[in-house]
Design a protein around this motif. Sequence first.
Motif, mmCIF file in Angstrom:
data_model
loop_
_atom_site.group_PDB
_atom_site.id
_atom_site.type_symbol
_atom_site.label_atom_id
_atom_site.label_comp_id
_atom_site.label_asym_id
_atom_site.label_seq_id
_atom_site.Cartn_x
_atom_site.Cartn_y
_atom_site.Cartn_z
ATOM 1 N N LEU A 61 0.829 -1.208 0.000
ATOM 2 C CA LEU A 61 0.000 0.000 0.000
ATOM 3 C C LEU A 61 0.864 1.259 0.000
ATOM 4 O O LEU A 61 0.578 2.231 -0.708
ATOM 5 C CB LEU A 61 -0.932 0.000 1.206
ATOM 6 C CG LEU A 61 -2.042 -1.051 1.210
ATOM 7 C CD1 LEU A 61 -2.776 -1.050 2.547
ATOM 8 C CD2 LEU A 61 -3.020 -0.801 0.071
ATOM 9 N N LEU A 62 1.919 1.247 0.790
ATOM 10 C CA LEU A 62 2.778 2.426 0.891
ATOM 11 C C LEU A 62 3.639 2.609 -0.348
ATOM 12 O O LEU A 62 4.143 3.704 -0.613
ATOM 13 C CB LEU A 62 3.665 2.317 2.136
ATOM 14 C CG LEU A 62 2.909 2.295 3.477
ATOM 15 C CD1 LEU A 62 3.871 2.108 4.642
ATOM 16 C CD2 LEU A 62 2.093 3.575 3.655
ATOM 17 N N ALA A 63 3.829 1.527 -1.114
ATOM 18 C CA ALA A 63 4.606 1.625 -2.356
ATOM 19 C C ALA A 63 3.813 2.344 -3.442
ATOM 20 O O ALA A 63 4.388 2.862 -4.404
ATOM 21 C CB ALA A 63 5.007 0.240 -2.842
ATOM 22 N N GLU A 64 2.470 2.371 -3.279
ATOM 23 C CA GLU A 64 1.631 3.085 -4.236
ATOM 24 C C GLU A 64 1.797 4.599 -4.020
ATOM 25 O O GLU A 64 2.225 5.063 -2.964
ATOM 26 C CB GLU A 64 0.162 2.705 -4.017
ATOM 27 C CG GLU A 64 -0.162 1.245 -4.278
ATOM 28 C CD GLU A 64 -0.317 0.950 -5.750
ATOM 29 O OE1 GLU A 64 -0.480 1.910 -6.547
ATOM 30 O OE2 GLU A 64 -0.265 -0.238 -6.124
ATOM 31 N N GLU A 65 1.448 5.350 -5.037
ATOM 32 C CA GLU A 65 1.367 6.794 -4.884
ATOM 33 C C GLU A 65 0.476 7.115 -3.683
ATOM 34 O O GLU A 65 -0.516 6.436 -3.450
ATOM 35 C CB GLU A 65 0.772 7.375 -6.171
ATOM 36 C CG GLU A 65 0.505 8.860 -6.131
ATOM 37 C CD GLU A 65 -0.240 9.298 -7.390
ATOM 38 O OE1 GLU A 65 -1.010 10.270 -7.299
ATOM 39 O OE2 GLU A 65 -0.061 8.652 -8.440
ATOM 40 N N ASP A 66 0.840 8.127 -2.900
ATOM 41 C CA ASP A 66 0.099 8.443 -1.678
ATOM 42 C C ASP A 66 -1.399 8.500 -1.931
ATOM 43 O O ASP A 66 -1.871 9.179 -2.841
ATOM 44 C CB ASP A 66 0.548 9.799 -1.116
ATOM 45 C CG ASP A 66 1.882 9.694 -0.399
ATOM 46 O OD1 ASP A 66 2.452 8.588 -0.400
ATOM 47 O OD2 ASP A 66 2.334 10.703 0.148
ATOM 48 N N SER A 67 -2.144 7.743 -1.102
ATOM 49 C CA SER A 67 -3.603 7.757 -1.189
ATOM 50 C C SER A 67 -4.162 8.710 -0.146
ATOM 51 O O SER A 67 -3.670 8.779 0.986
ATOM 52 C CB SER A 67 -4.164 6.360 -0.964
ATOM 53 O OG SER A 67 -4.011 5.558 -2.113
ATOM 54 N N ALA A 68 -5.211 9.400 -0.536
ATOM 55 C CA ALA A 68 -5.907 10.268 0.410
ATOM 56 C C ALA A 68 -7.005 9.513 1.122
ATOM 57 O O ALA A 68 -7.435 9.893 2.210
ATOM 58 C CB ALA A 68 -6.497 11.478 -0.320
ATOM 59 N N VAL A 69 -7.476 8.401 0.502
ATOM 60 C CA VAL A 69 -8.595 7.642 1.052
ATOM 61 C C VAL A 69 -8.286 6.153 0.902
ATOM 62 O O VAL A 69 -7.833 5.698 -0.157
ATOM 63 C CB VAL A 69 -9.917 7.956 0.315
ATOM 64 C CG1 VAL A 69 -11.075 7.179 0.940
ATOM 65 C CG2 VAL A 69 -10.197 9.451 0.313
ATOM 66 N N TYR A 70 -8.544 5.407 1.986
ATOM 67 C CA TYR A 70 -8.450 3.949 1.943
ATOM 68 C C TYR A 70 -9.816 3.375 2.297
ATOM 69 O O TYR A 70 -10.444 3.803 3.278
ATOM 70 C CB TYR A 70 -7.407 3.433 2.935
ATOM 71 C CG TYR A 70 -5.990 3.811 2.574
ATOM 72 C CD1 TYR A 70 -5.236 3.034 1.704
ATOM 73 C CD2 TYR A 70 -5.414 4.970 3.102
ATOM 74 C CE1 TYR A 70 -3.945 3.381 1.375
ATOM 75 C CE2 TYR A 70 -4.111 5.326 2.771
ATOM 76 C CZ TYR A 70 -3.379 4.531 1.909
ATOM 77 O OH TYR A 70 -2.094 4.885 1.569
ATOM 78 N N ALA A 71 -10.261 2.416 1.520
ATOM 79 C CA ALA A 71 -11.538 1.747 1.776
ATOM 80 C C ALA A 71 -11.256 0.277 2.053
ATOM 81 O O ALA A 71 -10.786 -0.447 1.166
ATOM 82 C CB ALA A 71 -12.472 1.894 0.580
ATOM 83 N N LEU A 72 -11.512 -0.170 3.291
ATOM 84 C CA LEU A 72 -11.162 -1.514 3.736
ATOM 85 C C LEU A 72 -12.415 -2.384 3.831
ATOM 86 O O LEU A 72 -13.381 -2.012 4.506
ATOM 87 C CB LEU A 72 -10.461 -1.465 5.103
ATOM 88 C CG LEU A 72 -8.960 -1.155 5.136
ATOM 89 C CD1 LEU A 72 -8.618 0.167 4.451
ATOM 90 C CD2 LEU A 72 -8.454 -1.143 6.584
ATOM 91 N N SER A 73 -12.388 -3.526 3.145
ATOM 92 C CA SER A 73 -13.504 -4.486 3.195
ATOM 93 C C SER A 73 -13.262 -5.476 4.323
ATOM 94 O O SER A 73 -12.329 -6.283 4.257
ATOM 95 C CB SER A 73 -13.626 -5.226 1.865
ATOM 96 O OG SER A 73 -14.040 -4.351 0.843
ATOM 97 N N CYS A 74 -14.108 -5.435 5.350
ATOM 98 C CA CYS A 74 -13.866 -6.163 6.596
ATOM 99 C C CYS A 74 -14.865 -7.315 6.762
ATOM 100 O O CYS A 74 -16.085 -7.108 6.745
ATOM 101 C CB CYS A 74 -13.997 -5.220 7.787
ATOM 102 S SG CYS A 74 -12.877 -3.792 7.695
ATOM 103 N N TYR A 75 -14.313 -8.513 6.915
ATOM 104 C CA TYR A 75 -15.125 -9.716 7.108
ATOM 105 C C TYR A 75 -14.563 -10.516 8.270
ATOM 106 O O TYR A 75 -13.432 -10.290 8.717
ATOM 107 C CB TYR A 75 -15.137 -10.567 5.834
ATOM 108 C CG TYR A 75 -15.780 -9.893 4.653
ATOM 109 C CD1 TYR A 75 -17.136 -10.044 4.401
ATOM 110 C CD2 TYR A 75 -15.023 -9.092 3.800
ATOM 111 C CE1 TYR A 75 -17.730 -9.410 3.318
ATOM 112 C CE2 TYR A 75 -15.613 -8.457 2.711
ATOM 113 C CZ TYR A 75 -16.961 -8.616 2.475
ATOM 114 O OH TYR A 75 -17.550 -7.993 1.415
#
Length: 638
Positions: A61-75
Motif C-alpha cells: 500500500l505504501l509503495a503506491e502513490e500516496d492515497s488520500a482515502v483507503y476503503a477496507l472491506s472487513c469480514y
Amino acid sequence: MNTGTTRVTFVELPLYPNTLPLASGYLQAYAQQDPAVAAAYRFTIVSQPADTPVEDVLTALLAEEDSAVYALSCYLWNMRAMTRLLDGLLERRPDAYVILGGPQVMNHAAAYVPPGRDRVVVCNGEGEATFSAFLSVLLAEKPDFAAVPGISFYDGDTLRTTEEPARLRDLDEIPSPFAAGIFDGGDYTFAVVETNRGCPFKCSYCYWGAATNDKVYRWDQDRVLDDLTWISEHGVESVFLADANWGALPRDVDLTRHLVACKQRNGYPMMISMQAAKNRPDRVTEITELLVEGGLLASQPVSLQTMSDETLKIVDRANIRESTYVTLQAKLKEKRISSYTELIWPLPGETLRSFREGIDRLCRSGADAIVTYPQLLLHNTPMHAQQEVLGIRTVRVDDAVAEADVVVGTKWVDRADYDSGIWFTYAVISLYNGRAAQFTARELDRDGTCSYGDFLTAAAEFFRGRADDPICAFFADSVSGLRNYDINNTGKVLHYVLHSHRAELDRLLRDFLREKGWLDTARRQAAFELDLLARPYVYREPFVPPSLPLQHLEITSASRYAVELRASTEALDLLGAPAGVGQVRADHAGRRKMPYPRHRSLDHNAAYCQAMMNRLRDIMPSWSALAPDGRAEVFDAA
C-alpha cells in the motif's frame, strides 16, 4: 474512466488468491457516476490473500502513490489482519481518510475505532450510496461527515451515527464494473457473482435475511448474462454464486444454462459453487444436473442446518420436509449425482441427543455425506442480539487473521456436550462420510443391534479413550483447539483415514468392534471385511491389501486399482451381488481423482480431500460380479 488526481485505494483481503474484487468494483462503478467524484479521484484496488503478512500488505500500500482515502472491506475471515493494517496505515499516513465496510464492522464502530480517530468512518449498510456520498463530502474544505448517510464516526469523543439510506431497489443503478473495464487486465482465478441481493428467510444465525429486510432485488437478466460472459472469456476458473438461494428464481435455470454454454465455448469457468435454494429441491436438482453434465459441478448441497423441529422454530427457519429430503436423495442417487447435507452445531434449541438423532435419520435416509459446520456468532444477526436469552457462550478462535467467535454453549448445551458433539462429528466424517464402516454400521442397524446414531456415538467414545492412536490424537487436538473452525480440518481427517493412516484405522475399527462384541457372527465379520476392502481412496493411487487377515474374502488377483475377490455367501448377500456368483471385483479407479501430490502441503491436500468428500460418488469403488466365463456384470452395492 480513472482520471482524477486524488487517489482512493480499495483494500481487500479475500480467502483465496487472485480473487476478483467484486465489492470494490461495485463501489468504484457507482461512485464514478457522480461527475464531481469522477473528475476528482483516481482508483486503485489492492487485493491480497487474507493470510498475507500484514507488513507485506502495508508495504504494498505504501509503495503506491500516496492515497488520500483507503476503503477496507472487513469480514470475519480477515478482521484481525484488517485491524492491524488500519493501525499501520494511520501511523504512516496520518492525513489519510479511512472508511471501513463489511458485515464485521457494520453497527460496531466502537469495537474497531477508538475515540480520537476522527478521520475513520464505518459504513453501516449497503455500501455503494454511502461510499459515493463519503467521497463527495471529502471534496469540501472541511468535510461534514454528518451529511453522509449510513456511517458512524467520532465527533471529538462522541460516536455519532447517521441515518442509514434505503436499500437500492433497482440494482441496475450500480453500473457493471465488468462492462466499465474496472477488472480489465486483472489475473483472476476465483470470482464471486451476485445476480440478486436479499433473502426471503429470517434465520436468526444468518446475516443475509437480517440485513436485507427479507426483500430480494435482482439485476437485469441481460446485464447478468453479459457479466457471466466476461468471466468466462477472461479465463476465471472458479465461480461462487453468492445469491442467498440459487434456484429460488425460475431464471436461475436459464442463467445456469448460460454458464454451461460459456464453459463449452470458452473452457471457463471450470467449477461452480452455490448456496442452493432451501425450498426448491426440484429446481435445484435440475440446476445441479445441468452443471454436472456440463462439467462444472459434481455435487448438490442440501442445507438443512438441523433436523430438530424445535430448533427450526427458535432460529426462525423453514426446512424442506423430511419426506421430500428422502425423495430428493433417491432421485440424486438414481441420477448418480453426489450430494452433501449441511448442518450446524450447536444451534439454539439443539441438544446433544437431538443432534445425534437427527444425524441417525440422515444416515438411514441415505445421505451421501453429512457436513457439520461450527456455529459462529455473527455480528448483525438476530442471534447476536439474543445472546443472553439463548445462553450463548463463545470462544474466539486463536487466529492472527480471522476474528471468529465459535459458539461452545447454549441454554441447551454445555461445554461438555459441545465437545461430545464435535467428537461425534469426527466419527461421522471418518466412519460414515469416509465409508470406513458403511457395511458394518448398516448391518447393525438392520438387525436391530444399534442404530447409526448409537454406533457413531459409541465409536466417538471409543476414540476419546485411545489417545495413543495418531488418528484419535488428531481428533483430540482438533476438539481442544477448536480446529473444526478451519474449513480444511475435515479434509485432513479424510487424508488420514483414506490415505496416510489406512492401516491404523483398520486396527482401530477392529478393536472398537471387538470391544463392543460386534464381530461375533459370520455376517458381522463379513461386513467388517467388506469395509476394509471397500473403503475408498481419496487420491488416484494403487490398491493396497488391508493390514488385517480376512476370513470371508479372499483376494484372487489385484491390478493397480482393482481387486478380484472370492466371497462368502454372507459377503455376497451384504453386497447385494447377483445370484449365482462367487467372485466379485472392486474397482477403485474412481472419477476425477488426482494422484497424491507429495510435494504439496497437508493444508493444500486437505482442501482437495474436503472437496472430494462433497462428491463422494466420484471416489467410491464400483462393483462387478464375475461369471465363470470371465464376463463382468456391474451392480450397485446394497
